[in-house]
Scaffold this motif. Structure first.
Motif, PDB file in Angstrom:
ATOM      1  N   VAL A 195      -9.088 -19.987  11.070  1.00  0.00           N
ATOM      2  CA  VAL A 195      -8.690 -19.907   9.776  1.00  0.00           C
ATOM      3  C   VAL A 195      -7.301 -19.220   9.280  1.00  0.00           C
ATOM      4  O   VAL A 195      -7.008 -18.110   9.541  1.00  0.00           O
ATOM      5  N   GLY A 196      -6.447 -20.289   9.135  1.00  0.00           N
ATOM      6  CA  GLY A 196      -5.020 -19.924   8.738  1.00  0.00           C
ATOM      7  C   GLY A 196      -4.830 -19.778   7.281  1.00  0.00           C
ATOM      8  O   GLY A 196      -5.741 -19.997   6.682  1.00  0.00           O
ATOM      9  N   GLY A 197      -3.652 -19.631   7.117  1.00  0.00           N
ATOM     10  CA  GLY A 197      -3.232 -19.489   5.566  1.00  0.00           C
ATOM     11  C   GLY A 197      -3.020 -18.397   5.112  1.00  0.00           C
ATOM     12  O   GLY A 197      -3.510 -16.938   5.675  1.00  0.00           O
ATOM     13  N   ARG A 198      -2.550 -17.890   4.087  1.00  0.00           N
ATOM     14  CA  ARG A 198      -2.459 -16.778   3.227  1.00  0.00           C
ATOM     15  C   ARG A 198      -3.873 -16.118   2.723  1.00  0.00           C
ATOM     16  O   ARG A 198      -4.688 -16.877   2.330  1.00  0.00           O
ATOM     17  N   ARG A 199      -3.977 -14.799   2.648  1.00  0.00           N
ATOM     18  CA  ARG A 199      -4.972 -14.287   2.219  1.00  0.00           C
ATOM     19  C   ARG A 199      -5.020 -13.436   1.110  1.00  0.00           C
ATOM     20  O   ARG A 199      -3.998 -12.796   0.787  1.00  0.00           O
ATOM     21  N   LEU A 200      -5.992 -13.786   0.334  1.00  0.00           N
ATOM     22  CA  LEU A 200      -6.454 -12.621  -0.909  1.00  0.00           C
ATOM     23  C   LEU A 200      -7.504 -11.825  -0.792  1.00  0.00           C
ATOM     24  O   LEU A 200      -8.679 -12.650  -0.637  1.00  0.00           O
ATOM     25  N   LEU A 201      -7.452 -10.849  -0.989  1.00  0.00           N
ATOM     26  CA  LEU A 201      -8.553  -9.827  -0.742  1.00  0.00           C
ATOM     27  C   LEU A 201      -9.425  -9.627  -2.209  1.00  0.00           C
ATOM     28  O   LEU A 201      -8.645  -9.470  -3.131  1.00  0.00           O
ATOM     29  N   VAL A 202     -10.690  -9.840  -2.193  1.00  0.00           N
ATOM     30  CA  VAL A 202     -11.445  -9.620  -3.263  1.00  0.00           C
ATOM     31  C   VAL A 202     -12.711  -8.576  -2.737  1.00  0.00           C
ATOM     32  O   VAL A 202     -13.422  -8.975  -1.807  1.00  0.00           O
ATOM     33  N   PHE A 215      -7.139  -6.073   6.941  1.00  0.00           N
ATOM     34  CA  PHE A 215      -7.262  -7.561   6.608  1.00  0.00           C
ATOM     35  C   PHE A 215      -5.633  -7.716   6.293  1.00  0.00           C
ATOM     36  O   PHE A 215      -5.504  -9.072   5.817  1.00  0.00           O
ATOM     37  N   GLU A 216      -4.764  -7.011   6.238  1.00  0.00           N
ATOM     38  CA  GLU A 216      -3.528  -7.369   5.736  1.00  0.00           C
ATOM     39  C   GLU A 216      -2.662  -8.284   6.719  1.00  0.00           C
ATOM     40  O   GLU A 216      -3.113  -8.289   7.971  1.00  0.00           O
ATOM     41  N   PRO A 217      -2.036  -8.819   6.203  1.00  0.00           N
ATOM     42  CA  PRO A 217      -1.276  -8.997   4.908  1.00  0.00           C
ATOM     43  C   PRO A 217      -2.032  -9.567   4.015  1.00  0.00           C
ATOM     44  O   PRO A 217      -2.589 -10.835   4.444  1.00  0.00           O
ATOM     45  N   PHE A 218      -1.916  -9.334   2.604  1.00  0.00           N
ATOM     46  CA  PHE A 218      -2.399 -10.240   1.524  1.00  0.00           C
ATOM     47  C   PHE A 218      -1.428 -10.611   0.609  1.00  0.00           C
ATOM     48  O   PHE A 218      -0.070 -10.025   0.495  1.00  0.00           O
ATOM     49  N   ILE A 219      -1.699 -11.640  -0.220  1.00  0.00           N
ATOM     50  CA  ILE A 219      -0.597 -11.941  -1.249  1.00  0.00           C
ATOM     51  C   ILE A 219      -1.300 -11.158  -2.415  1.00  0.00           C
ATOM     52  O   ILE A 219      -0.558 -11.318  -3.477  1.00  0.00           O
TER      53      ILE A 219
END
Length: 505
Positions: A195-202, A215-219
Motif C-alpha cells: 500500500v503506497g501513496g500519501r496517507r491521510l489520517l481519520v 502512521f506518520e507522515p500524513f498529508i
C-alpha cells in the motif's frame, strides 16, 4: 530451514502455488515421484499408505531443513507426522483453505488421488485435518487464490513473524490482507508494503492521542469525537472538506484509525471522495477488530435509522493489533464481547466451545478466529444478498434499540447483546438464551432494556434497512450454535413479547 511452507487438503492447489513461486519452491509429492520414479498412486497401491508416509515424512523434513529451498508445498497428510509439525514451527506456514465440496469437485474421478475414491471418507478426512491445518497456520488463504500466491507473498513483506496472523480476504471486487498481531501498531509501526501513496489520517481523539503518530507522515490529520453521534452526514461533510483542504486525491490512502464509528465514517468518505480512494482500516476496538473493519461495509446513520446511507468499499488492508485494546475503558471492551458472542453463535464448533470455556475476549486467537469467520462469509457474499445476512444475528433488534434511544444510551455492542437475547427467544432457543445471558452478565453487559418502550423499538425494527419492498423485515434466528437461519419471518406478537421481556427482566 525453509522460509515458507504451504499446507492444505487435497485439491487445495498447493502444487499450483509452488509452481507460481518459481524455481526455489518445491512440491513434496513431485520430489517423491522424481526420486522413486513412480507415481504417488502407484506407491500407495504397491507399497501401502504406511510406506508412503515414511517416504513423505523423510522427504518433507529434508526439504524443510535445506536453506536453499525457499518454499515447500507439503502433501495433504504430511501434517499427521509429529516431526513435521515440529519442523513447521520454524516456518511461516500458509494454509490454502478448502471448502470440502469444492475440493471434492477438483479431485473427483482423478486417479492420482489414492484417498479420493469415496466422498464420505473424503469428507471425514477433510474435517479431521482441518483443525490441524488451522492450528499450524500463520497465514490463511482461500484455495481459490492458489494461482495468485505471489500477491500473498508480497503482502507478507516486512510483517513480523512471531505472534502474527494474516488472513487473505477475498471478494468479487477485491482481495486484501487482514493482519492480526500484538505489537503491529504499538511496537512495530507496521505498514503494508503493498500500500503506497500519501496517507491521510481519520481518527477520533481517543485513538489518535495514543496511536496517531505511529502512521506518520500524513498529508492531513482529521479527528472526530468518539461515539455513534459522530457517524452522521454532517461529520462526513467535515471529513470531505478536510480532504479537500489537505489536497487529497484518488491516489492517496485514508488511514481509518479507531473503532467501528471511525471505520464506517472514514470508509464511507473514502468510498465517495472523488468517486473512490483507498482506505486502510486500523481497528482499535474489539467490535472493529472482530467484525466491522472487515468486509467493506461503510456508512453513516440517519436519525430515523442506523446505517441507512453507505457504500460497499473494501479496504486495501486491515491492521489489527490486540495490544491497542489495553487502552480501552472496560465498558468498551465489554461491548465488543457481544460481537464475539454473536460470531461464536454463528460459527459454533471450536470457537463456541472456546468462548463457553471462558476464553478472554481480547485473546489474539479469539480475535483471529472471529475475523476468520467474517472473512469466509464475505468471500461468498460480498453484497449481503444471501449468506452474509447471517452476520446480522442480534442486529435487527439491536439496531432498533440504538435508533429508539437516539444512539446515545447504548454502545453498539451493548445493543447487539440485548438484540441477541431477543432473537434467541424468537429462535425458541431458551436454554441457549439463558447461557448467553449469563455470558453477557459476566462481562458487565446490560441484559435489561431501559430508556425506551416496546412500541418505539418495534417501530424502529420495521424500518430496518434489510427490509425489501412491502414485506416484513427478515430476521436471523439461531436455534443452536453453528446453525444460523437467515430470512426468517417473525410474528408481530412474538416480537413484542421478546422485546417486552427485555424490559421486564
Amino acid at each position: 530451514m525453509a522460509q515458507t511452507a504451504l499446507i492444505g487438503f487435497m485439491g487445495a492447489g498447493k502444487t499450483t502455488a509452488a509452481h507460481a513461486l518459481g524455481d526455489r519452491a518445491f512440491d513434496v509429492d513431485e520430489v517423491i515421484e522424481t526420486r522413486l520414479g513412480r507415481r504417488i498412486q502407484d506407491v500407495f497401491a504397491e507399497d501401502g499408505e504406511a510406506a508412503f508416509r515414511e517416504v513423505e515424512e523423510k522427504t518433507t523434513l529434508e526439504l524443510l531443513a535445506d536453506p536453499s529451498v525457499e518454499v515447500v508445498a507439503l502433501g495433504g497428510g504430511a501434517i499427521g507426522s509429529a516431526q513435521v509439525r515440529e519442523a513447521l514451527a520454524g516456518c511461516r506456514v500458509i494454509w490454502l483453505e478448502t471448502v470440502r465440496e469444492d475440493a471434492w469437485q477438483r479431485v473427483e474421478g482423478n486417479g492420482s488421488r489414492p484417498l479420493a475414491s469415496d466422498v464420505r471418507r473424503f469428507n471425514e478426512l477433510h474435517d479431521a485435518r482441518r483443525p490441524v491445518y488451522e492450528s499450524l497456520a500463520d497465514v490463511i488463504v482461500p484455495a481459490t487464490r492458489s494461482n495468485q500466491i505471489q500477491a500473498v507473498m508480497d503482502a507478507l513483506a516486512g510483517l513480523p513473524h512471531a505472534e502474527t496472523r494474516m488472513l487473505w480476504a477475498t471478494s468479487a471486487s477485491s482481495d486484501y490482507p487482514v493482519y492480526i498481531g500484538d505489537g503491529l501498531v504499538t511496537e512495530h509501526r507496521f505498514w503494508p508494503a503493498t500500500v503506497g501513496g500519501r496517507r491521510l489520517l481519520v481518527t477520533d481523539y481517543h485513538a489518535g492521542r495514543f496511536y496517531g503518530e505511529r502512521f506518520e507522515p500524513f498529508i492531513g490529520d482529521v479527528r472526530i469525537m468518539p461515539g455513534e453521534q459522530s457517524k452522521t452526514i454532517a461529520h462526513a461533510e467535515i471529513v470531505w472538506t478536510e480532504m479537500v483542504r489537505h489536497g487529497a486525491t484518488r491516489s492517496d490512502v485514508v488511514v481509518a484509525l479507531g473503532g467501528g464509528v471511525v471505520g464506517d465514517l472514514a470508509g464511507f468518505c473514502a468510498a465517495t471522495y472523488q468517486r473512490g480512494m483507498r482506505v486502510v482500516q486500523v481497528p482499535t476496538t474489539l467490535v472493529a477488530q472482530v467484525d466491522s473493519a472487515i468486509g467493506g461495509k461503510t456508512g453513516v446513520d440517519l436519525p430515523e435509522a442506523k446505517n441507512y446511507v453507505g457504500a460497499f468499499h473494501q479496504p486495501s488492508a486491515v491492521i489489527a493489533d490486540p495490544a491497542t485494546l489495553n487502552t480501552l475503558p472496560p465498558e468498551e471492551l465489554a461491548a465488543g464481547y457481544a460481537e464475539v458472542v454473536k460470531t461464536g453463535l454463528i460459527a459454533g464448533g471450536a470457537l463456541w466451545d472456546r468462548l463457553t470455556a471462558g476464553a478472554p475476549p481480547a485473546d489474539r486467537e479469539v480475535i483471529a478466529a472471529c475475523a476468520h469467520v467474517k472473512v469466509r462469509v464475505v468471500s461468498q457474499d460480498e453484497r449481503d444478498r444471501g449468506l452474509r445476512q447471517i452476520l446480522n444475528l442480534g442486529h435487527t433488534v439491536g439496531h432498533a434499540i440504538e435508533t429508539a434511544t437516539g444512539y446515545a444510551r447504548y454502545r453498539h455492542g451493548e445493543a447487539v447483546g440485548l438484540g441477541l437475547l431477543a432473537e434467541l427467544r424468537l429462535s425458541g432457543a431458551d436454554e441457549l438464551r439463558e447461557q448467553v445471558r449469563e455470558m453477557l452478565l459476566a462481562s458487565g453487559l446490560p441484559v435489561r432494556l431501559e430508556g425506551t418502550d416496546v412500541d418505539a423499538v418495534i417501530y424502529a425494527t420495521g424500518h430496518d434497512k434489510k427490509r425489501l419492498g412491502e414485506g416484513p423485515v427478515p430476521f436471523v434466528l439461531c436455534p443452536e450454535p453453528g446453525r444460523p437461519l437467515s430470512g426468517c419471518t417473525v410474528e408481530p406478537a412474538e416480537l413484542r413479547a421478546a422485546i417486552q421481556e427485555l424490559i421486564a427482566q
